[in-house]
Write a protein that holds these residues in place. Structure first.
Motif, short mmCIF file in Angstrom:
data_model
loop_
_atom_site.label_atom_id
_atom_site.label_comp_id
_atom_site.label_asym_id
_atom_site.label_seq_id
_atom_site.Cartn_x
_atom_site.Cartn_y
_atom_site.Cartn_z
N VAL B 36 0.85 -1.20 0.00
CA VAL B 36 0.00 0.00 0.00
C VAL B 36 0.89 1.25 0.00
N VAL C 14 -0.99 11.11 -7.66
CA VAL C 14 -2.30 10.81 -7.09
C VAL C 14 -3.28 11.95 -7.36
N ARG C 40 -0.33 3.38 -3.10
CA ARG C 40 -1.46 2.80 -3.83
C ARG C 40 -2.75 3.41 -3.30
N ALA C 44 -7.44 0.80 -5.61
CA ALA C 44 -6.64 0.53 -6.82
C ALA C 44 -6.28 -0.95 -6.89
N ARG C 45 -6.05 -1.41 -8.12
CA ARG C 45 -5.78 -2.82 -8.38
C ARG C 45 -4.54 -3.34 -7.64
N ILE C 46 -4.58 -4.62 -7.30
CA ILE C 46 -3.41 -5.24 -6.65
C ILE C 46 -2.29 -5.51 -7.65
N SER C 47 -2.53 -5.30 -8.93
CA SER C 47 -1.43 -5.41 -9.89
C SER C 47 -0.49 -4.21 -9.80
N PRO C 49 1.25 -2.80 -7.31
CA PRO C 49 2.55 -3.00 -6.64
C PRO C 49 3.57 -3.76 -7.48
N LEU C 51 3.27 -3.65 -11.23
CA LEU C 51 3.43 -2.95 -12.51
C LEU C 51 4.03 -1.55 -12.36
N VAL C 73 9.21 -3.29 -28.89
CA VAL C 73 9.12 -4.71 -28.51
C VAL C 73 8.07 -5.46 -29.32
N LEU C 74 7.45 -4.77 -30.27
CA LEU C 74 6.51 -5.46 -31.16
C LEU C 74 7.25 -6.47 -32.03
N PHE C 90 4.95 -1.08 -21.49
CA PHE C 90 3.93 -0.21 -22.07
C PHE C 90 3.84 1.04 -21.21
N THR C 115 -6.20 3.58 -17.41
CA THR C 115 -5.85 3.25 -18.78
C THR C 115 -4.39 3.66 -18.97
N VAL C 116 -3.80 3.18 -20.06
CA VAL C 116 -2.41 3.57 -20.31
C VAL C 116 -2.31 5.09 -20.45
N GLY C 117 -3.28 5.69 -21.09
CA GLY C 117 -3.26 7.14 -21.22
C GLY C 117 -3.32 7.84 -19.87
N ALA D 61 -6.65 -9.06 -10.26
CA ALA D 61 -5.54 -8.09 -10.30
C ALA D 61 -5.82 -6.95 -11.26
N HIS D 63 -9.10 -6.21 -12.43
CA HIS D 63 -10.47 -5.71 -12.33
C HIS D 63 -11.22 -5.87 -13.65
N GLU D 78 -2.74 -2.24 -25.98
CA GLU D 78 -2.10 -1.29 -25.06
C GLU D 78 -1.40 -1.97 -23.90
#
Lengths: 133, 133, 133, 133
Positions: B36, C14, C40, C44-47, C49, C51, C73-74, C90, C115-117, D61, D63, D78
């Motif tokens: 967290v 934040v 966090r 927010a998603r647990i991914s 920590p 990513l 990397v494509l 990404f 989102t990535v944006g 992770a 959502h 993305e």
């Protein structure tokens, strides 16, 4: 091993945990060490999903209860240094079946979440279903 | 666990570290062991980002302070051989909450960078905020 | 990089996330790719920590925004196949400083959860503090 | 998430699999991505114990259903390159709850063993219990 028996084993372990006043996770694996059924009691530790399948995997991989492995992995013991991705070498994992009998070792049960003594008692309650099957 | 409380815990740990003359990293994780908040003091070791979250993860996974785990994982201890990806089994990790209370174990704090004694003191300073919350 | 600036960067990310209507995790790492600060947001998603520090690590490791790595990397790209323990290729990771300037690349910020944006916008809000420092 | 609901979800997925003529594994995880219950049908693939919990973990992770992640991780998507220890980015994982509602994302269900279409149908049968709870 089959799902119906694995589920009854999980239930037997959970009932024993209630008697012990413990919050446990229980896993049943097949002869390949692969998970067949798993249950984690409400409030049980998040280490259970790693340790209970790990104990079951270790028991089936070594054809012995993990409690019997514990002294062997001590410094000076003949398996000292045994470690690996899914190895857990303290009590709570019990193999189902015997290498020498007609069916061989068909799987294992693993329990984690209580004291080691509680985990062993819960695993034995589950394994008793196999022995009686 | 929420971010606002986690940040105040980090600050409390850092203030204690200043009093101890230690340079530490502090991590607060939720009930799933996921980070967290994290803060590393200027000059603190680069091992902190591994060990502080690891201690916190271990404390929440086992529902006990990592200082209490240390003797259990010694040769002959009942959890000898306990290991894994995010396991750190010496002092500095403290769980927040109790399995038996209404909310259960809601997270943990982990501190690394000083002596074990300093790390424990800093983690306790952070955990005191939870107990008073 | 220092903790005081890293914390202000986290707060800037934040604040931007609130403006974006996103729930994010933000990480700031030093020139060695090691975590200095992490936050966090509630919900927010647990991914995050994994990513957010991964994007920051990747940005400092390659001296470029992770958004610029994405096309490389494509399949057919010159870094196709780039992968590893802490690599996230990404958008959302931005290095702080330039290889050619007096101080070099001193760290990076990484954001994940929107989102990535949105992640890129939050990381840019944090990085702006460095550029203005 | 609790064990009683998780078991009913597993049973619902298995019943749907029987209707589909598929042999599946089903996993239910909590908000931290940690396993609560798992069941593998007799004759189902040994990949199930890895893929079903992986899909559930990935869904919680991120959502979102893992079926929605699949196009995002394609070259040019993305999230191309998204990968990790417990990541499975094709259909069969469904999150339970929403980030914005009162309880947030409380867990996920993951199914593996049939075609992707069958896995999704089984996971939806399980998730319907949550939505009706």
């Amino acid at each position: 091993m089959n799902l119906e028996l694995a589920l009854r084993m999980c239930e037997a372990a959970v009932r024993q945990a209630v008697r012990e006043g413990a919050l446990i996770s229980v896993a049943v694996v097949d002869a390949g060490g692969h998970l067949v059924a798993f249950q984690r009691m409400d409030g049980a530790r998040i280490s259970g999903p790693v340790l209970a399948p790990g104990k079951a995997h270790t028991a089936v991989a070594h054809h012995m209860p993990t409690a019997d492995l514990a002294p062997l992995v001590l410094p000076g013991g003949e398996l000292h240094g045994l470690a690996g991705d899914r190895y857990v070498c303290f009590g709570g994992g019990i193999p189902l079946g015997e290498p020498g009998d007609g069916r061989g070792v068909v799987g294992a049960v693993g329990v984690s979440g209580g004291t080691v003594g509680q985990d062993v008692a819960c695993a034995e309650a589950a394994a008793a279903l196999w022995e009686g099957a």
